[in-house]
Design an enzyme around this catalytic site. Structure first.
Site, PDB file in Angstrom:
ATOM      1  CD  GLU B  47     -17.632 -56.159 -79.327  1.00 39.57           C
ATOM      2  OE1 GLU B  47     -18.594 -56.781 -79.552  1.00 39.57           O
ATOM      3  OE2 GLU B  47     -17.320 -54.998 -79.622  1.00 39.57           O
ATOM      4  CG  ASP B  58     -24.235 -57.665 -85.748  1.00 42.21           C
ATOM      5  OD1 ASP B  58     -23.641 -56.540 -85.377  1.00 42.21           O
ATOM      6  OD2 ASP B  58     -24.393 -58.597 -85.365  1.00 42.21           O
TER       7      ASP B  58
END
Ligand SMILES: Cc1ncc(COP(=O)(O)O)c(C=O)c1O
Lengths: 408, 253
Positions: B47, B58
């Site tokens: 990724e 996140d």
């Protein structure tokens, strides 16, 4: 996730998968209480016994005379318990949280008014409470941090990003994705994923409902224009919604900061610096660069210092249903001083934006006409910022002495 | 295409490894070296996160990496150039990871066309659920690219099926609630949840959030197809330097 709350192209629910079920539940609960007439009645009773509602509509005779134009009325949201309109939204969501059976609330805050309101609500309803606040705002709104902590809330300074309101919202979401089983996120403005823009506006609509009735009682006619400052847009939506079906011009006033050409402002709708984007779970006008990175914003008032704006107001902007203007930091301080001196009223720095714009326009209207300015909050929390802006030597001396006392 | 690559590769491996980097963190040169070491150490797919100023899903480690990358001037153009370069240089599939505003601002169709052109196989966009992703899904399908969807422990059975009807390549299963970079308990609950995920889709399953060492990777064997290592490699780079990434990956397999 079906009716995702679009206002034209804006709004929606850009949710990480982990929160979808939580939002489905919230939406279901909100739809339920909207249909339940006893909920609104209980809400009004609570707001009257706990927060002093209905708040007055004050005729500002001296200001009216000074500007020589329209009659100036002030809707006194500063007289809510905790000193701002934020209480309207918070108590409504608090009642909802109680029904949902959750035991903990979290919130973001910029000016600290929403944080203080949430902390009082949590104390009253017996919830645990955590408030996220950008580090920059912790410093500029220190009195509110003190009160939140005294009220039993945990205040977490957010040190990431631009360290202001938007960063506090991100942090609150990060908490929520972990603790949604026990926790409700009391979002403080008419932004974020559906149903927040609608739900926050729904609770704030109490402002407009009262104001419409009050001006008709006082003047026997509708106002020509109504003014509200716009951070995320909740006090503006609250006032405006009372006049949606009337021939009344709605004016939202954004933070002009150092001026619209300075690049240091938080004017999303009245400047050319913003464009449609997706962040913090919704689509609206954001102050962002060509890559889609959010820009740093500036305002003398922490509560208007935000990159996004209510999707409902973005739609009203595009369709011309409301007009958006700005007031600079300097104009705001002047309007605040004038209001104190002429009326003995101390508006918050946020609210003073609405005053500044109304003062510019009032002389252009006839004496028969009336306008309403929404005083979203009181200025006590801004004592340090205002003292700096007016450069008060005696205040400085006091602070230095106080500091010496602590150092001794 | 992505799906068949994963299925083919699984024939010779109990579990595949997918790793994650933030493009431009700590620098583009370092990012390149990290990719090189990871591929050499046997990573199966990667990724590439395009940094965003508001990375809502996140945790602290990746959040800081996003901010630092942006401060150091990681732009979309540079990310595209970087992605093109690694996709050309290394023989594994690369995916983009970012937030909805990045492709939205660039133009959903244009973004997907660009991905096809530079040979990026799919994208993970955590804040773009299918309900909001009509343009995105159409553009990805047009270019035969994989929009990767996410299952979470909170997702209802009905919604698992709904999500898999849009998914392509593989499905990303969140091991737990919360944000990236926190501890995960690799317990029976996780196994039950993963078997539920398996029933909802024929696509391979990736498991991410909190996978940090060989024990975690071993636990996932037989329960999933891909173990995703995210924050941990960023932490390794921060603590031990770029040169340590290869050895770390080797310690997992
Ligand atoms: C007194 C006051 N007015 C206005 C605002 C701006 O918020 P909104 O635009 O949601 O009314 C704030 C926010 O902190 C505030 O404290």
């Amino acid at each position: 996730m079906k009716n995702r709350g679009y206002y034209g192209d804006y709004g929606g629910a850009f949710l990480p998968e982990i929160l979808v079920a939580t939002f489905d539940e919230l939406e279901k609960e909100f739809e339920r209480i909207k249909k339940d007439p006893s909920f609104w009645k209980d809400y009004e009773t609570l707001m009257s016994s706990y927060s002093g509602r209905p708040t007055p509509l004050t005729f500002a005779g001296n200001l009216t005379q000074k500007f020589g134009g329209a009659k100036i009325y002030i809707k006194r949201e500063d007289l809510n318990h905790t000193g701002a309109h934020k209480a309207n939204n918070v108590m409504g969501q608090g009642m909802l949280v109680k029904q949902m059976g959750k035991k903990r609330v979290i919130a973001e805050t910029g000016a600290g008014q929403h944080g203080v309101a949430t902390a009082t609500m949590a104390a009253k309803f017996g919830f645990d409470c955590t408030i996220y606040m950008g580090e920059v705002d912790v410093l500029r709104q220190r009195p509110n941090v003190f009160w939140m902590e005294q009220l039993g809330a945990k205040v977490v300074p957010v040190k990431d990003g631009t360290r202001i309101l938007k960063d506090a919202i991100n942090e609150a979401f990060r908490d929520w994705v972990t603790n949604m089983d026990t926790t409700h996120y009391v979002l403080g403005t008419a932004c974020g994923p559906h149903p927040f823009p609608e739900m926050v506006s729904y609770f704030q609509s109490i402002i407009g409902k009262e104001a419409r009735k009050q001006i008709l009682d006082a003047e026997g006619r509708l106002p020509k224009r109504v003014y509200a400052c716009v951070g995320g847009g909740s006090n503006a939506m609250g006032l405006f919604s009372g006049f949606f079906n009337d021939p009344v011009e709605l004016i939202g006033v954004e933070a002009g900061g150092k001026g619209l050409n300075s690049g240091r402002h938080a004017s999303r709708l009245c400047s050319n610096d913003a464009s449609a984007g997706i962040a913090q779970g919704y689509k609206t006008y954001f102050l962002q660069d060509d890559d889609g990175q959010m820009k740093e914003t500036h305002s003398i008032s922490a509560g208007l210092d935000y990159v996004g704006v209510s999707p409902i107001l973005s739609h009203m902007h595009d369709t011309g249903k409301a007009r958006f203007e700005s007031a600079t930091d300097t104009e705001v301080i002047k309007a605040l001083q004038l209001t104190m001196q002429k009326e003995g009223i101390i508006p918050a720095l946020e609210s003073s934006h609405a005053f500044a714009r109304a003062f510019k326009e009032a002389p252009c209207l006839s004496k028969e006409e009336a306008i309403i300015i929404n005083q979203s909050g009181r200025g006590d929390k801004d004592i340090f910022t205002i003292a700096d802006a007016v450069d008060d030597p005696e205040w400085k001396e006091f602070i230095i002495e106080k500091a010496n006392e602590y150092n001794a | 295409m992505l799906e068949s690559y994963i299925k083919e590769r699984r024939k010779s491996r109990d579990i595949l490894l997918m790793t994650h980097i933030v493009m431009g963190y700590p620098s583009f040169e370092d990012s390149f070296e990290i990719v090189r070491q990871m591929v050499e150490a046997g990573v199966d797919l990667m990724e590439l996160q395009i940094p965003f100023s508001e990375p809502m899903a996140d945790g602290p480690v990746i959040l800081k990496a996003n901010q630092k990358a942006l401060e150091k001037g990681s732009s979309l153009t540079k990310c595209f150039d970087f992605a093109q370069r690694v996709a050309k240089e290394f023989p594994i599939p690369f995916l983009f990871m970012s937030y909805a505003n990045i492709p939205f601002k660039y133009g959903m169709e244009k973004f997907s066309d660009k991905m096809a052109k530079i040979n990026i196989k799919g994208a993970i966009i955590p804040d773009l659920p299918p309900e909001e992703g009509e343009d995105y899904i159409r553009a990805m399908n047009k270019n035969s690219l994989s929009p990767i969807y996410i299952f979470s422990p909170e997702t209802s059975d009905e919604r698992l099926l709904y999500l898999s009807s849009f998914a392509s390549g593989f499905v990303y299963c969140l091991a737990r609630k919360g944000v990236t970079g926190k501890k995960t308990a690799f317990s029976n609950d996780l196994a039950v949840y993963l078997s539920k995920c398996q029933k909802a889709t024929n696509l391979p399953l990736a498991v991410g959030f909190g996978v940090k060492d060989k024990a975690d990777v071993d636990y996932l064997k037989g329960k999933a197809d891909i173990a995703v290592i995210g924050s941990r490699t960023i932490r390794i780079v921060e603590e031990k330097g770029v040169a340590a990434t290869g050895d770390f990956i080797k310690s997992l397999v």
